[in-house]
Design an enzyme around this catalytic site. Structure first.
Site, PDB file in Angstrom:
ATOM      1  N   PHE A 125       0.854  -1.177   0.000  1.00 37.64           N
ATOM      2  CA  PHE A 125       0.000   0.000   0.000  1.00 37.64           C
ATOM      3  C   PHE A 125       0.902   1.243   0.000  1.00 37.64           C
ATOM      4  O   PHE A 125       1.908   1.269   0.709  1.00 37.64           O
ATOM      5  CB  PHE A 125      -0.874  -0.036   1.256  1.00 37.64           C
ATOM      6  CG  PHE A 125      -2.003   0.935   1.264  1.00 37.64           C
ATOM      7  CD1 PHE A 125      -3.183   0.651   0.590  1.00 37.64           C
ATOM      8  CD2 PHE A 125      -1.907   2.132   1.968  1.00 37.64           C
ATOM      9  CE1 PHE A 125      -4.241   1.543   0.621  1.00 37.64           C
ATOM     10  CE2 PHE A 125      -2.964   3.025   1.993  1.00 37.64           C
ATOM     11  CZ  PHE A 125      -4.137   2.729   1.314  1.00 37.64           C
ATOM     12  N   ASP A 196       2.520  -6.023   7.493  1.00 36.26           N
ATOM     13  CA  ASP A 196       1.294  -5.220   7.561  1.00 36.26           C
ATOM     14  C   ASP A 196       0.112  -6.170   7.386  1.00 36.26           C
ATOM     15  O   ASP A 196       0.016  -6.881   6.379  1.00 36.26           O
ATOM     16  CB  ASP A 196       1.324  -4.160   6.456  1.00 36.26           C
ATOM     17  CG  ASP A 196       0.140  -3.199   6.549  1.00 36.26           C
ATOM     18  OD1 ASP A 196      -0.949  -3.636   6.967  1.00 36.26           O
ATOM     19  OD2 ASP A 196       0.320  -2.024   6.182  1.00 36.26           O
ATOM     20  N   TYR A 221     -10.383  -0.910  11.211  1.00 40.16           N
ATOM     21  CA  TYR A 221     -11.651  -0.435  10.628  1.00 40.16           C
ATOM     22  C   TYR A 221     -12.049  -1.243   9.399  1.00 40.16           C
ATOM     23  O   TYR A 221     -13.097  -1.009   8.833  1.00 40.16           O
ATOM     24  CB  TYR A 221     -11.568   1.058  10.274  1.00 40.16           C
ATOM     25  CG  TYR A 221     -10.335   1.467   9.507  1.00 40.16           C
ATOM     26  CD1 TYR A 221     -10.247   1.254   8.143  1.00 40.16           C
ATOM     27  CD2 TYR A 221      -9.256   2.047  10.155  1.00 40.16           C
ATOM     28  CE1 TYR A 221      -9.112   1.606   7.442  1.00 40.16           C
ATOM     29  CE2 TYR A 221      -8.110   2.403   9.471  1.00 40.16           C
ATOM     30  CZ  TYR A 221      -8.044   2.178   8.105  1.00 40.16           C
ATOM     31  OH  TYR A 221      -6.918   2.518   7.421  1.00 40.16           O
ATOM     32  N   LYS A 222     -11.199  -2.184   8.978  1.00 35.41           N
ATOM     33  CA  LYS A 222     -11.524  -3.019   7.818  1.00 35.41           C
ATOM     34  C   LYS A 222     -12.288  -4.253   8.308  1.00 35.41           C
ATOM     35  O   LYS A 222     -13.419  -4.129   8.755  1.00 35.41           O
ATOM     36  CB  LYS A 222     -10.254  -3.330   7.030  1.00 35.41           C
ATOM     37  CG  LYS A 222      -9.666  -2.053   6.394  1.00 35.41           C
ATOM     38  CD  LYS A 222      -8.311  -2.229   5.736  1.00 35.41           C
ATOM     39  CE  LYS A 222      -7.847  -0.904   5.121  1.00 35.41           C
ATOM     40  NZ  LYS A 222      -6.418  -0.890   4.785  1.00 35.41           N
ATOM     41  N   ARG A 368     -13.134  -3.901  -6.772  1.00 35.68           N
ATOM     42  CA  ARG A 368     -12.773  -4.757  -5.650  1.00 35.68           C
ATOM     43  C   ARG A 368     -14.000  -5.145  -4.850  1.00 35.68           C
ATOM     44  O   ARG A 368     -14.837  -4.292  -4.553  1.00 35.68           O
ATOM     45  CB  ARG A 368     -11.882  -3.911  -4.741  1.00 35.68           C
ATOM     46  CG  ARG A 368     -10.711  -4.589  -4.156  1.00 35.68           C
ATOM     47  CD  ARG A 368      -9.785  -3.621  -3.497  1.00 35.68           C
ATOM     48  NE  ARG A 368     -10.392  -2.625  -2.627  1.00 35.68           N
ATOM     49  CZ  ARG A 368      -9.818  -2.136  -1.529  1.00 35.68           C
ATOM     50  NH1 ARG A 368      -8.650  -2.573  -1.155  1.00 35.68           N
ATOM     51  NH2 ARG A 368     -10.404  -1.206  -0.806  1.00 35.68           N
TER      52      ARG A 368
END
Ligand SMILES: *Cc1c(COP(=O)(O)O)cnc(C)c1O
Length: 409
Positions: A125, A196, A221-222, A368
């Site tokens: 990312f 990560d 938060y995912k 996605r």
């Protein structure tokens, strides 16, 4: 549970009932922002009115506010194969990556000062790569961030590498790195690892201790559904926890914050990775979100996720020949998301949202879909594929309104 009962047929019916899922929407974007756990609003309200409102500053002690980062860290530790006491909470993932990489580079530097490569890959990312570049450039020790293709990582691990810094699951394609294998390879070459777990925690079983990972960080938060801006977590392997030097030496990572010493002395263990005042309201929401995971086995989540992502691939390929699979075809080689490429991916994604299917778009051309079995089942997957088929076959995406880019995609 007797076989053949409804609950046996759908082991996640109970967890689905714990989420607020707006009617008329198929939500396949929990890999970006998990939905609201019903209990979270009341938990935050109680923290505000009963604790902040009534207890005022006494709540730091009485209501366990000060210990919340470690208490909640232990709840996350169970989901990522980490021992109790090795995970703490706070700040954003970008900051936790900075801290993990900074501590790893410091350890690597004292052991092998000639190693100056931070090895990462082009599937990482951007924030991870930006943070790494910013860190090594300001260190001024001649370190470089070397970015190779994901398939080339293993071959690029050599004795120049100080730290291998990877995101386990590629945010765009879902491709899954073999954490145990790459960590072992890094250790054989004398390098440390920073993992990560942004698209891993809550998405698939992770075994940090088993893999021997040195440092790890992730957001909540995912797939963990902690809410927008929920605090991140950081893991430090027990063998480093008392040696890792915090690059953000904040007062709450001090051994005795309320001694107000002018000299910094790190706390014992992972707690030294705390920086400043914990975000109590956000931690309350996350704590409620983690209740959903009580009694959930990550192996069951993985089995359901592999079946559902495979179903999505089959359905979309059968119905939408113009969409090209961007994720690994083998479910064992991807996380809990599936992406498809199309030159008009952005407009297709906007059309999907207008028709009640929320996925997201990642530049340049990936649509996605995140699949979270806690609240997504086969009906949602088939329903989303049917709507996507209509959008493609009737070219419903071909509308100027769907090409206007919002700030957040
Ligand atoms: C989502 C994500 C981030 C986000 O970082 P924040 O600091 O929480 O904004 C970082 N890294 C990866 C791999 C991600 O998927």
């Amino acid at each position: 549970m007797r076989p053949g009962t409804a609950a046996a047929a759908d082991p996640f019916a109970a967890t689905r009932a714990l989420f607020h899922l707006p009617p008329g929407i198929i939500y396949l974007d929990g890999n970006s922002l998990g939905p609201l756990p019903k209990a979270a609003a009341a938990r935050v309200a109680a923290t505000m009115t009963e604790e902040w409102g009534e207890r005022l500053i006494r709540a730091w002690n009485d209501a366990g506010w000060m210990d919340a980062p470690e208490r909640i860290g232990n709840r996350i530790a169970r989901l990522i194969g980490a021992a109790p006491g090795t995970v703490t909470m706070g700040d954003t993932l970008s900051i936790k990556i900075y801290q993990a990489l900074g501590a790893a580079l410091d350890l690597a530097r004292s052991a092998a000062p000639d190693r100056r490569v931070v090895l990462s890959d082009s599937g990482n990312f951007p924030t991870d790569l930006y943070v790494a570049s910013g860190l090594v450039e300001t260190m001024g020790q001649g370190h470089v961030v070397k970015v190779v293709e994901p398939e080339e990582v293993e071959g690029a691990i050599d004795e120049t590498v100080a730290v291998l810094m990877l995101t386990e699951v590629d945010y765009r394609t879902g491709r899954l790195h073999d954490m145990a294998r790459l960590t072992a390879k890094a250790h054989d070459a004398g390098a440390l690892t920073v993992w990560d777990l942004a698209h891993s925690a809550g998405a698939l079983p992770v075994d940090l201790a088993g893999a021997g990972a040195d440092f790890a960080a992730g957001c909540t938060y995912k797939y963990l559904n902690g809410g927008p801006g929920a605090p991140a977590f950081i893991y430090v392997a027990p063998r480093w926890a008392d040696r890792a030097r915090p690059v953000l030496s904040g007062w709450l990572g001090h051994a005795a914050p309320f001694a107000f010493d002018l000299d910094y002395r790190p706390a014992a263990g992972t707690g030294r990775m705390r920086v400043g005042t914990p975000p109590v309201l956000a931690l309350a929401a996350l704590d409620a979100a983690l209740d959903v995971w009580d009694g959930v086995a990550m192996d069951d989540v993985r089995a359901a996720s592999m079946a559902l992502t495979a179903l999505l691939v089959d359905e979309v390929e059968a119905r939408c020949p113009d969409l090209v699979l961007a994720s690994p075809r083998d479910p064992a080689r991807r996380g809990s998301q599936v992406s498809f490429r199309h030159p008009e991916g952005y407009a297709i994604c906007q059309a999907l949202i207008a028709h009640g299917v929320i996925g997201d778009f990642r530049a340049p051309d990936a649509i996605r879909f995140g699949i979270a079995p806690l609240y997504i089942g086969a009906d949602e997957v088939r329903g989303a594929a049917a709507i996507l088929e209509r959008i493609m076959s009737e070219r419903l995406w071909d509308d100027p309104a769907f090409r206007v880019r919002a700030a957040v995609t």
